[in-house]
Design a protein around this motif. Structure first.
Motif, PDB file in Angstrom:
ATOM      1  N   ARG A  31       0.866  -1.180   0.000  1.00  0.00           N
ATOM      2  CA  ARG A  31       0.000   0.000   0.000  1.00  0.00           C
ATOM      3  C   ARG A  31       0.902   1.228   0.000  1.00  0.00           C
ATOM      4  NH1 ARG A  31      -4.999   1.567   4.117  1.00  0.00           N
ATOM      5  NH2 ARG A  31      -5.572   3.520   3.051  1.00  0.00           N
ATOM      6  N   MET A  32       0.604   2.162  -0.866  1.00  0.00           N
ATOM      7  CA  MET A  32       1.409   3.366  -1.033  1.00  0.00           C
ATOM      8  C   MET A  32       0.507   4.586  -0.884  1.00  0.00           C
ATOM      9  SD  MET A  32       3.601   4.492  -4.384  1.00  0.00           S
ATOM     10  CE  MET A  32       2.092   4.778  -5.306  1.00  0.00           C
ATOM     11  N   ALA A  33       0.893   5.514  -0.001  1.00  0.00           N
ATOM     12  CA  ALA A  33       0.057   6.697   0.242  1.00  0.00           C
ATOM     13  C   ALA A  33       0.943   7.931   0.392  1.00  0.00           C
ATOM     14  CB  ALA A  33      -0.795   6.507   1.500  1.00  0.00           C
ATOM     15  N   GLY A  34       0.430   9.051  -0.101  1.00  0.00           N
ATOM     16  CA  GLY A  34       1.167  10.295   0.027  1.00  0.00           C
ATOM     17  C   GLY A  34       1.032  11.143  -1.212  1.00  0.00           C
ATOM     18  N   THR A  35       2.052  11.947  -1.487  1.00  0.00           N
ATOM     19  CA  THR A  35       2.000  12.873  -2.611  1.00  0.00           C
ATOM     20  C   THR A  35       3.136  12.590  -3.601  1.00  0.00           C
ATOM     21  OG1 THR A  35       3.342  14.499  -1.395  1.00  0.00           O
ATOM     22  CG2 THR A  35       0.947  14.715  -1.267  1.00  0.00           C
ATOM     23  N   VAL A  36       2.814  12.793  -4.863  1.00  0.00           N
ATOM     24  CA  VAL A  36       3.798  12.707  -5.934  1.00  0.00           C
ATOM     25  C   VAL A  36       3.644  13.957  -6.791  1.00  0.00           C
ATOM     26  CG1 VAL A  36       4.490  11.503  -8.039  1.00  0.00           C
ATOM     27  CG2 VAL A  36       3.876  10.187  -6.013  1.00  0.00           C
ATOM     28  N   VAL A  37       4.742  14.653  -7.025  1.00  0.00           N
ATOM     29  CA  VAL A  37       4.735  15.833  -7.881  1.00  0.00           C
ATOM     30  C   VAL A  37       5.395  15.454  -9.199  1.00  0.00           C
ATOM     31  CG1 VAL A  37       5.435  18.236  -8.150  1.00  0.00           C
ATOM     32  CG2 VAL A  37       4.892  17.339  -5.875  1.00  0.00           C
ATOM     33  N   THR A  38       4.650  15.580 -10.286  1.00  0.00           N
ATOM     34  CA  THR A  38       5.178  15.249 -11.601  1.00  0.00           C
ATOM     35  C   THR A  38       4.662  16.250 -12.620  1.00  0.00           C
ATOM     36  OG1 THR A  38       5.322  13.530 -13.318  1.00  0.00           O
ATOM     37  CG2 THR A  38       3.305  13.580 -12.004  1.00  0.00           C
ATOM     38  N   SER A  39       5.530  16.696 -13.493  1.00  0.00           N
ATOM     39  CA  SER A  39       5.185  17.695 -14.517  1.00  0.00           C
ATOM     40  C   SER A  39       4.529  18.925 -13.906  1.00  0.00           C
ATOM     41  CB  SER A  39       4.263  17.073 -15.577  1.00  0.00           C
ATOM     42  OG  SER A  39       4.880  15.956 -16.195  1.00  0.00           O
ATOM     43  N   GLY A  40       4.999  19.299 -12.724  1.00  0.00           N
ATOM     44  CA  GLY A  40       4.495  20.496 -12.070  1.00  0.00           C
ATOM     45  C   GLY A  40       3.148  20.341 -11.399  1.00  0.00           C
ATOM     46  N   ARG A  41       2.600  19.144 -11.365  1.00  0.00           N
ATOM     47  CA  ARG A  41       1.285  18.898 -10.766  1.00  0.00           C
ATOM     48  C   ARG A  41       1.419  17.942  -9.590  1.00  0.00           C
ATOM     49  NH1 ARG A  41      -3.387  18.284 -14.875  1.00  0.00           N
ATOM     50  NH2 ARG A  41      -2.947  20.521 -14.855  1.00  0.00           N
ATOM     51  N   THR A  42       0.684  18.222  -8.529  1.00  0.00           N
ATOM     52  CA  THR A  42       0.732  17.392  -7.324  1.00  0.00           C
ATOM     53  C   THR A  42      -0.446  16.426  -7.308  1.00  0.00           C
ATOM     54  OG1 THR A  42       1.837  19.136  -6.057  1.00  0.00           O
ATOM     55  CG2 THR A  42       0.754  17.396  -4.802  1.00  0.00           C
ATOM     56  N   TYR A  43      -0.146  15.162  -7.075  1.00  0.00           N
ATOM     57  CA  TYR A  43      -1.165  14.124  -6.954  1.00  0.00           C
ATOM     58  C   TYR A  43      -1.108  13.532  -5.551  1.00  0.00           C
ATOM     59  CZ  TYR A  43      -1.398  14.305 -12.050  1.00  0.00           C
ATOM     60  OH  TYR A  43      -1.541  14.727 -13.355  1.00  0.00           O
ATOM     61  N   GLN A  44      -2.260  13.436  -4.924  1.00  0.00           N
ATOM     62  CA  GLN A  44      -2.388  12.760  -3.639  1.00  0.00           C
ATOM     63  C   GLN A  44      -2.856  11.338  -3.920  1.00  0.00           C
ATOM     64  OE1 GLN A  44      -1.877  14.346  -0.519  1.00  0.00           O
ATOM     65  NE2 GLN A  44      -2.103  12.361   0.488  1.00  0.00           N
ATOM     66  N   LEU A  45      -2.060  10.365  -3.509  1.00  0.00           N
ATOM     67  CA  LEU A  45      -2.344   8.964  -3.825  1.00  0.00           C
ATOM     68  C   LEU A  45      -2.626   8.147  -2.577  1.00  0.00           C
ATOM     69  CD1 LEU A  45       0.648   8.255  -6.272  1.00  0.00           C
ATOM     70  CD2 LEU A  45      -1.597   9.167  -6.867  1.00  0.00           C
ATOM     71  N   ASP A  46      -3.495   7.176  -2.734  1.00  0.00           N
ATOM     72  CA  ASP A  46      -3.671   6.123  -1.733  1.00  0.00           C
ATOM     73  C   ASP A  46      -3.998   4.862  -2.513  1.00  0.00           C
ATOM     74  OD1 ASP A  46      -4.094   4.478   0.397  1.00  0.00           O
ATOM     75  OD2 ASP A  46      -5.629   5.717   1.361  1.00  0.00           O
ATOM     76  N   LYS A 100      -5.820  18.858  -7.859  1.00  0.00           N
ATOM     77  CA  LYS A 100      -6.536  20.127  -8.021  1.00  0.00           C
ATOM     78  C   LYS A 100      -7.948  20.061  -7.449  1.00  0.00           C
ATOM     79  CE  LYS A 100      -4.023  22.115 -11.911  1.00  0.00           C
ATOM     80  NZ  LYS A 100      -4.117  22.724 -13.257  1.00  0.00           N
ATOM     81  N   GLY A 101      -8.084  19.411  -6.313  1.00  0.00           N
ATOM     82  CA  GLY A 101      -9.365  19.360  -5.635  1.00  0.00           C
ATOM     83  C   GLY A 101     -10.330  18.319  -6.146  1.00  0.00           C
ATOM     84  N   SER A 102      -9.961  17.590  -7.194  1.00  0.00           N
ATOM     85  CA  SER A 102     -10.824  16.550  -7.753  1.00  0.00           C
ATOM     86  C   SER A 102     -10.277  15.178  -7.392  1.00  0.00           C
ATOM     87  CB  SER A 102     -10.906  16.674  -9.279  1.00  0.00           C
ATOM     88  OG  SER A 102     -11.518  17.881  -9.655  1.00  0.00           O
ATOM     89  N   THR A 103     -11.154  14.303  -6.959  1.00  0.00           N
ATOM     90  CA  THR A 103     -10.761  12.953  -6.559  1.00  0.00           C
ATOM     91  C   THR A 103     -11.430  11.930  -7.460  1.00  0.00           C
ATOM     92  OG1 THR A 103     -10.458  13.598  -4.246  1.00  0.00           O
ATOM     93  CG2 THR A 103     -10.740  11.257  -4.693  1.00  0.00           C
ATOM     94  N   PHE A 104     -10.673  10.937  -7.883  1.00  0.00           N
ATOM     95  CA  PHE A 104     -11.239   9.846  -8.666  1.00  0.00           C
ATOM     96  C   PHE A 104     -10.590   8.544  -8.225  1.00  0.00           C
ATOM     97  CE2 PHE A 104      -7.864  11.930 -11.023  1.00  0.00           C
ATOM     98  CZ  PHE A 104      -7.023  10.895 -11.402  1.00  0.00           C
ATOM     99  N   ASP A 161     -17.276  10.992  -9.442  1.00  0.00           N
ATOM    100  CA  ASP A 161     -18.657  11.455  -9.314  1.00  0.00           C
ATOM    101  C   ASP A 161     -19.005  12.410 -10.450  1.00  0.00           C
ATOM    102  OD1 ASP A 161     -17.463  13.888  -8.665  1.00  0.00           O
ATOM    103  OD2 ASP A 161     -17.849  13.687  -6.512  1.00  0.00           O
ATOM    104  N   ALA A 162     -20.255  12.851 -10.492  1.00  0.00           N
ATOM    105  CA  ALA A 162     -20.732  13.698 -11.580  1.00  0.00           C
ATOM    106  C   ALA A 162     -19.993  15.033 -11.629  1.00  0.00           C
ATOM    107  CB  ALA A 162     -22.238  13.923 -11.439  1.00  0.00           C
ATOM    108  N   ASP A 163     -19.611  15.574 -10.472  1.00  0.00           N
ATOM    109  CA  ASP A 163     -18.901  16.861 -10.447  1.00  0.00           C
ATOM    110  C   ASP A 163     -17.577  16.770 -11.197  1.00  0.00           C
ATOM    111  OD1 ASP A 163     -20.892  18.097  -9.027  1.00  0.00           O
ATOM    112  OD2 ASP A 163     -19.921  17.822  -7.062  1.00  0.00           O
ATOM    113  N   PHE A 164     -16.877  15.647 -11.047  1.00  0.00           N
ATOM    114  CA  PHE A 164     -15.604  15.468 -11.755  1.00  0.00           C
ATOM    115  C   PHE A 164     -15.835  15.511 -13.259  1.00  0.00           C
ATOM    116  CE2 PHE A 164     -12.703  12.674 -14.035  1.00  0.00           C
ATOM    117  CZ  PHE A 164     -11.456  13.096 -13.607  1.00  0.00           C
ATOM    118  N   TRP A 165     -16.827  14.745 -13.735  1.00  0.00           N
ATOM    119  CA  TRP A 165     -17.071  14.684 -15.172  1.00  0.00           C
ATOM    120  C   TRP A 165     -17.665  15.985 -15.692  1.00  0.00           C
ATOM    121  CZ3 TRP A 165     -14.419  11.179 -17.388  1.00  0.00           C
ATOM    122  CH2 TRP A 165     -14.173   9.962 -16.744  1.00  0.00           C
TER     123      TRP A 165
END
Length: 241
Positions: A61-76, A91-95, A109-113
């Motif tokens: 299991r891997m959790a935390g943040t990865v910054v790539t191409s100038g963008r931050t991703y929060q992963l779990d 950027k505030g959107s979770t999928f 969810d519908a907000d993401f799409w």
């Protein structure tokens, strides 16, 4: 009667005092006592041992943040040999991501799409909550499938840059660790377990490129295809943010 030389008496007293001071200050404690012993090795050997331990089991299991191409991703993410599953936030959107073999699905969810499609709320309503299959030719496939590939992720993440050195004994979630660094820390730091196998437990990537923790090494879990009624085709290029 036995005569004790004055010098011997002074040496014995000095030795007793030193031993007593060591007990009081904890100087006599060996931080590697009762551990797997990797804390006594060179940083290069520790890195080699922790890579071998990470590849010796199929799950993590891997959790935390990865910054790539100038963008931050929060992963779990939970990863195994067949794929992976978990959440990604950017950027505030979770999928949710799910990969089973070569088949990759994205669920949101519908907000993401709705955000991805602008004002096309009808598409958002259709896609919201569904598993959307990502075509292998879609740019999103290459980008997001990498978050579900244990071997690919770890081969890149567990590399420290610059000269390697050890940086003392530490602790991660109650487990004693030995820390190794690249270029004094600017090239990244990695905490390696001193309990059991020398698994990597915490990584700070160099250059502020994120911090990750690793757990559940070797704990079995499975990934499976979503039900047919839960999947839908997107019909266009997927968003990659």
């Amino acid at each position: 009667m036995t005569t004790i030389a004055p010098g011997s008496t002074r040496r014995a007293a000095a030795t007793t005092a030193v031993c007593a001071l060591a007990v009081l200050t904890g100087c006599s404690e060996n931080p590697d006592a009762g551990t797997n012993g990797v804390g006594k090795l060179s940083a290069a050997v520790i890195q080699s041992r922790t890579r071998a331990a990470a590849t010796s089991v199929e799950t993590v299991r891997m959790a935390g943040t990865v910054v790539t191409s100038g963008r931050t991703y929060q992963l779990d993410m939970r990863l195994n040999k067949d794929g992976g599953t978990g959440s990604v936030t950017s950027k505030g959107s979770t999928f949710q991501l799910l990969r089973v073999g070569e088949r990759l699905y994205l669920q949101a969810d519908a907000d993401f799409w709705n955000h991805a499609d602008g004002s096309d709320t009808s598409a958002a309503g259709t896609l919201g909550g569904k598993y959307v299959k990502v075509p292998q030719g879609d740019p999103a496939y290459k980008k997001f499938s990498g978050f579900t590939d244990k071997d690919l992720l770890l081969s890149g993440l567990l590399t420290l840059h610059g000269p390697l050195s050890t940086a003392g004994h530490h602790e991660q979630s109650g487990t004693p660790t030995i820390r190794i660094t690249g270029d004094g820390g600017s090239g990244g730091t990695l905490d390696v377990s001193l309990d059991g196998k020398p698994y990597p437990l915490r990584l700070e990537r160099g250059g502020g490129a994120g911090t990750l923790t690793f757990s559940d090494w070797g704990k079995d879990f499975s990934v499976s295809e979503p039900e047919k009624g839960e999947t839908v085709d997107y019909g266009r290029q997927l968003p990659t943010s």
